[in-house]
Design an enzyme around this catalytic site. Sequence first.
Site, PDB file in Angstrom:
ATOM      1  CG  ASP A   6      -1.972   1.100   1.163  1.00  0.00           C
ATOM      2  OD1 ASP A   6      -2.438   1.409   0.049  1.00  0.00           O
ATOM      3  OD2 ASP A   6      -2.311   1.665   2.215  1.00  0.00           O
ATOM      4  CD  GLU A  21      -1.288   5.847   3.719  1.00  0.00           C
ATOM      5  OE1 GLU A  21      -2.052   6.704   3.227  1.00  0.00           O
ATOM      6  OE2 GLU A  21      -1.692   4.765   4.184  1.00  0.00           O
ATOM      7  CG  ASP A  33      -2.184   3.095  -3.817  1.00  0.00           C
ATOM      8  OD1 ASP A  33      -1.709   3.587  -2.788  1.00  0.00           O
ATOM      9  OD2 ASP A  33      -3.382   2.773  -3.927  1.00  0.00           O
ATOM     10  CE1 TYR A  64      -6.327   4.557   8.338  1.00  0.00           C
ATOM     11  CE2 TYR A  64      -4.454   4.945   6.898  1.00  0.00           C
ATOM     12  CZ  TYR A  64      -5.814   4.828   7.078  1.00  0.00           C
ATOM     13  OH  TYR A  64      -6.658   4.976   6.000  1.00  0.00           O
ATOM     14  CG  ASP A 119      -3.982   1.156   5.223  1.00  0.00           C
ATOM     15  OD1 ASP A 119      -5.065   0.802   5.721  1.00  0.00           O
ATOM     16  OD2 ASP A 119      -3.778   2.310   4.813  1.00  0.00           O
TER      17      ASP A 119
END
Length: 361
Positions: free
Chosen positions: A28, A30, A85, A151, A155
């Site tokens: 994942d 960010e 992403d 967090y 993920d």
Amino acid sequence: MTYHWIDQPARLAEMASTLATDRPLFLDTEFMRERTFWPRLALVQVNAGEQGIWLIDPTTMTDDPAPLTQLLSGRTLVMHACSEDIEALRMHTGEAPAAIRDTQIAAALTGHDLQCSYQRLVRDLTGTELPKDATRTDWLRRPLSEQQLAYARDDVVWLPELLSLLEARLAELARTGWWHEECDRQLAQATVVGDPEDAWRQVKGAGNLSGVALARLVVLARWRDIQARERDMPRGFLVRDPAMLALAQEAPTRREQLAALDLHPSTIRRDGETLLALLREGEQQTPPPALPGPPTPEERALIKALRSRVAEIAEALQLSPEVLMRRRWLEALARHPEQLPEPLLGWRHEVVTRPLLEMLP
């Protein structure tokens, strides 16, 4: 589950060398792009199985992205709702994944909502409630808080289990091929760079213009798109869509007229003369065909009937109707069945496209 914080290229290269290259990577990211055109990669989370969770800080590797590029190169990436992403990774590494397996797409093809979130899917399939309180934070600010790190870790913690459960269900339903096709399509779409010549099509309200006004909009939108990329700012920060339409329709010829068209004073100072020149240029261009207008009453009736048939097919397959047929595809099929959108030519053709074509007059 604990995690490894990796903020040195050498350390990433060392750890990546221990991974088997023939296994998928659960991943994942960010990123931030609220005030930029291009996404800025802020964190990459990797579930490396027995080697734990890796939280990779790409902000310390902008001068040496090679280890991250090598980590991702040639691998299948398992992600959830990953189109943005992919763009963020490609901007940082210069490469796109070899293949993707998107668990959101898999979920949709097994009966979940089209836009099922990662947190909801984890809850539905495992019974685990994940917190959502770090979703809207500044991921580029350092140091990251413990809340943000937890967090980010979460993920990717559940991705292997989600993949296993969804793959089993897809195989049971004989829809694995559907999933692979949709993932391949998403990867292809995510790596397409938009053509500035077509930027006018994305201006809200462009369908109301035609003739010379549309020709002006084409030139304005091309300039805005190119400048947004070069200045790395959202298109709307340059000129908002309502002002784009007003410029194309009103065609001001003097700088002092621009203030009445909802343009920011800084835009007028910086780009006012350029905008006036672009409007003059547009008046010399041949306008493209106008966008299709609203459906006629006959077309609306046909679309309604087709939508009802889609709902019947979706119910029989226990799928959301939007998974089978987006609104824009349905309107295109009703109006121009000889020019079917590409998604309707794959697995959907026998499932839904052909039954709908048989209903056409």
